[in-house]
Design a protein around this motif. Structure first.
Motif, PDB file in Angstrom:
ATOM      1  N   ALA A  82     -12.394 -12.279  -9.603  1.00  0.00           N
ATOM      2  CA  ALA A  82     -13.026 -10.965  -9.802  1.00  0.00           C
ATOM      3  C   ALA A  82     -13.315 -10.277  -8.463  1.00  0.00           C
ATOM      4  O   ALA A  82     -13.214  -9.060  -8.351  1.00  0.00           O
ATOM      5  CB  ALA A  82     -14.305 -11.134 -10.600  1.00  0.00           C
ATOM      6  N   GLU A  83     -13.675 -11.060  -7.438  1.00  0.00           N
ATOM      7  CA  GLU A  83     -14.070 -10.434  -6.166  1.00  0.00           C
ATOM      8  C   GLU A  83     -13.169 -10.827  -4.992  1.00  0.00           C
ATOM      9  O   GLU A  83     -13.494 -10.534  -3.840  1.00  0.00           O
ATOM     10  CB  GLU A  83     -15.528 -10.778  -5.856  1.00  0.00           C
ATOM     11  CG  GLU A  83     -16.465 -10.252  -6.937  1.00  0.00           C
ATOM     12  CD  GLU A  83     -17.887 -10.088  -6.465  1.00  0.00           C
ATOM     13  OE1 GLU A  83     -18.355 -10.939  -5.697  1.00  0.00           O
ATOM     14  OE2 GLU A  83     -18.536  -9.106  -6.887  1.00  0.00           O
ATOM     15  N   TYR A  84     -12.064 -11.504  -5.285  1.00  0.00           N
ATOM     16  CA  TYR A  84     -11.159 -11.877  -4.185  1.00  0.00           C
ATOM     17  C   TYR A  84      -9.729 -12.053  -4.700  1.00  0.00           C
ATOM     18  O   TYR A  84      -9.503 -12.711  -5.713  1.00  0.00           O
ATOM     19  CB  TYR A  84     -11.638 -13.183  -3.532  1.00  0.00           C
ATOM     20  CG  TYR A  84     -10.768 -13.617  -2.369  1.00  0.00           C
ATOM     21  CD1 TYR A  84     -10.626 -12.814  -1.243  1.00  0.00           C
ATOM     22  CD2 TYR A  84     -10.069 -14.819  -2.401  1.00  0.00           C
ATOM     23  CE1 TYR A  84      -9.822 -13.200  -0.183  1.00  0.00           C
ATOM     24  CE2 TYR A  84      -9.266 -15.225  -1.339  1.00  0.00           C
ATOM     25  CZ  TYR A  84      -9.141 -14.401  -0.232  1.00  0.00           C
ATOM     26  OH  TYR A  84      -8.340 -14.786   0.811  1.00  0.00           O
ATOM     27  N   VAL A  85      -8.798 -11.454  -3.990  1.00  0.00           N
ATOM     28  CA  VAL A  85      -7.376 -11.597  -4.324  1.00  0.00           C
ATOM     29  C   VAL A  85      -6.649 -12.015  -3.047  1.00  0.00           C
ATOM     30  O   VAL A  85      -6.922 -11.469  -1.976  1.00  0.00           O
ATOM     31  CB  VAL A  85      -6.780 -10.273  -4.852  1.00  0.00           C
ATOM     32  CG1 VAL A  85      -5.323 -10.465  -5.266  1.00  0.00           C
ATOM     33  CG2 VAL A  85      -7.579  -9.737  -6.019  1.00  0.00           C
ATOM     34  N   GLU A  86      -5.765 -13.000  -3.171  1.00  0.00           N
ATOM     35  CA  GLU A  86      -5.037 -13.470  -1.986  1.00  0.00           C
ATOM     36  C   GLU A  86      -3.567 -13.677  -2.326  1.00  0.00           C
ATOM     37  O   GLU A  86      -3.226 -14.067  -3.440  1.00  0.00           O
ATOM     38  CB  GLU A  86      -5.644 -14.795  -1.497  1.00  0.00           C
ATOM     39  CG  GLU A  86      -5.027 -15.305  -0.210  1.00  0.00           C
ATOM     40  CD  GLU A  86      -5.619 -16.647   0.233  1.00  0.00           C
ATOM     41  OE1 GLU A  86      -6.870 -16.762   0.290  1.00  0.00           O
ATOM     42  OE2 GLU A  86      -4.840 -17.569   0.502  1.00  0.00           O
ATOM     43  N   PRO A  97     -14.521   1.219 -11.282  1.00  0.00           N
ATOM     44  CA  PRO A  97     -15.199  -0.066 -11.522  1.00  0.00           C
ATOM     45  C   PRO A  97     -14.444  -1.211 -10.845  1.00  0.00           C
ATOM     46  O   PRO A  97     -13.235  -1.108 -10.597  1.00  0.00           O
ATOM     47  CB  PRO A  97     -15.154  -0.218 -13.048  1.00  0.00           C
ATOM     48  CG  PRO A  97     -14.722   1.087 -13.590  1.00  0.00           C
ATOM     49  CD  PRO A  97     -14.044   1.848 -12.509  1.00  0.00           C
ATOM     50  N   GLU A  98     -15.159  -2.287 -10.599  1.00  0.00           N
ATOM     51  CA  GLU A  98     -14.583  -3.418  -9.860  1.00  0.00           C
ATOM     52  C   GLU A  98     -13.338  -3.994 -10.548  1.00  0.00           C
ATOM     53  O   GLU A  98     -12.358  -4.329  -9.880  1.00  0.00           O
ATOM     54  CB  GLU A  98     -15.643  -4.518  -9.708  1.00  0.00           C
ATOM     55  CG  GLU A  98     -15.231  -5.599  -8.734  1.00  0.00           C
ATOM     56  CD  GLU A  98     -16.320  -6.631  -8.550  1.00  0.00           C
ATOM     57  OE1 GLU A  98     -16.764  -6.820  -7.418  1.00  0.00           O
ATOM     58  OE2 GLU A  98     -16.738  -7.256  -9.562  1.00  0.00           O
ATOM     59  N   ALA A  99     -13.365  -4.087 -11.884  1.00  0.00           N
ATOM     60  CA  ALA A  99     -12.224  -4.680 -12.602  1.00  0.00           C
ATOM     61  C   ALA A  99     -10.956  -3.843 -12.404  1.00  0.00           C
ATOM     62  O   ALA A  99      -9.857  -4.393 -12.247  1.00  0.00           O
ATOM     63  CB  ALA A  99     -12.548  -4.793 -14.094  1.00  0.00           C
TER      64      ALA A  99
END
Lengths: 132, 124
Positions: A63-67, A39-41
């Motif tokens: 939730a949909e991007y990490v930098e 799952p995405e999480a």
């Protein structure tokens, strides 16, 4: 007076170069995604862990991007650090998540920088199981 | 010219030649932080012989230029600090990774922070 202004300008530039890093750009549609059967999480947490395990200081964790960005280090020849990396996530189903990773190199210290995409994916593989 | 060189060296000096970063992530319920330099037991050779629950994932990352290596002793302080911040009593499942790039030597340590389930807690 002119010389003082020039010195301040140089100091400003050097301090800026020491502190800043480039912003990663999302790979285009032609670049294939890596797909995890999770799952995405779960994949998002693995992305945060993978960045940290590669020395990135995480600055965005959505939730949909990490930098994150790697701190600059002075060296004998080229030093290292200054790269930034982005991880984009897209949920394909309840247990499938597509991931794209991109590393950006900054202008300062580019000679000592590298592309971390493979290392980040490898760390995610280790944490949540190999991607498809 | 001397002043310009001075400014360049000042900017380079601000970068440093080593970086240590530490992080923790709660695995479920978030526990209150213990004092920053609390007593934490590090189990390097196996799990503790008393009941415990895993509560956090810990990571310490060290990078040094000039071909200087790091090891567990360099990371121990930051590992314990992160364990305290996450509310852990002890650290288990230590995994170390050494790598390098050009003149930079990289050491990464990941571990699990645990909380004892019996009443005998280590001193704060």
């Amino acid at each position: 007076m002119k010389s003082t202004a020039a010195k301040f300008a140089i100091a400003g530039c050097m301090l800026g170069l020491a502190g800043c890093s480039a912003t990663p750009t999302r790979p285009g549609d032609s670049v294939p995604s890596v797909v995890f059967n999770k799952p995405e999480a779960t994949v998002q947490k693995a992305a945060v862990d993978a960045l940290q395990a590669n020395g990135f200081v995480v600055s965005k964790s959505d939730a949909e991007y990490v930098e994150g960005a790697r701190p600059h280090k002075v060296g004998l020849v080229v030093g290292s650090g200054g790269e930034s990396a982005g991880v984009w996530l897209a949920s394909l189903s309840s247990d499938k998540t597509a991931v794209k990773v991109s590393t950006a190199k900054s202008f300062a210290g580019m000679a000592g920088q590298k592309n971390w995409d493979k290392e980040i994916i490898a760390e995610m593989d280790k944490s949540i199981g190999a991607h498809q | 010219m001397k002043h310009v060189l001075g400014l360049v060296f000042l900017a380079l000096g601000l970068c440093g030649c080593a970086a240590t970063t530490g992080n923790y992530r709660p695995l479920g319920e978030r526990y209150p932080a213990r004092p920053e330099h609390c007593e934490v037991v590090v189990f390097k050779d196996g799990p503790p012989g008393r009941p415990y629950a895993a509560i956090s994932r810990l990571n310490v990352h060290l990078e040094k230029t000039f071909f200087v290596d790091s090891d567990f002793s360099s990371a121990r302080g930051e590992l314990k600090r992160q364990a305290c911040l996450s509310g852990a009593d002890a650290v288990i499942d230590i995994e170390e990774k050494h790598s390098s790039y050009l003149e930079t030597r990289i050491y990464n340590l990941s571990a699990t922070g645990v909380r004892f389930l019996d009443d005998a807690r280590p001193p704060q």
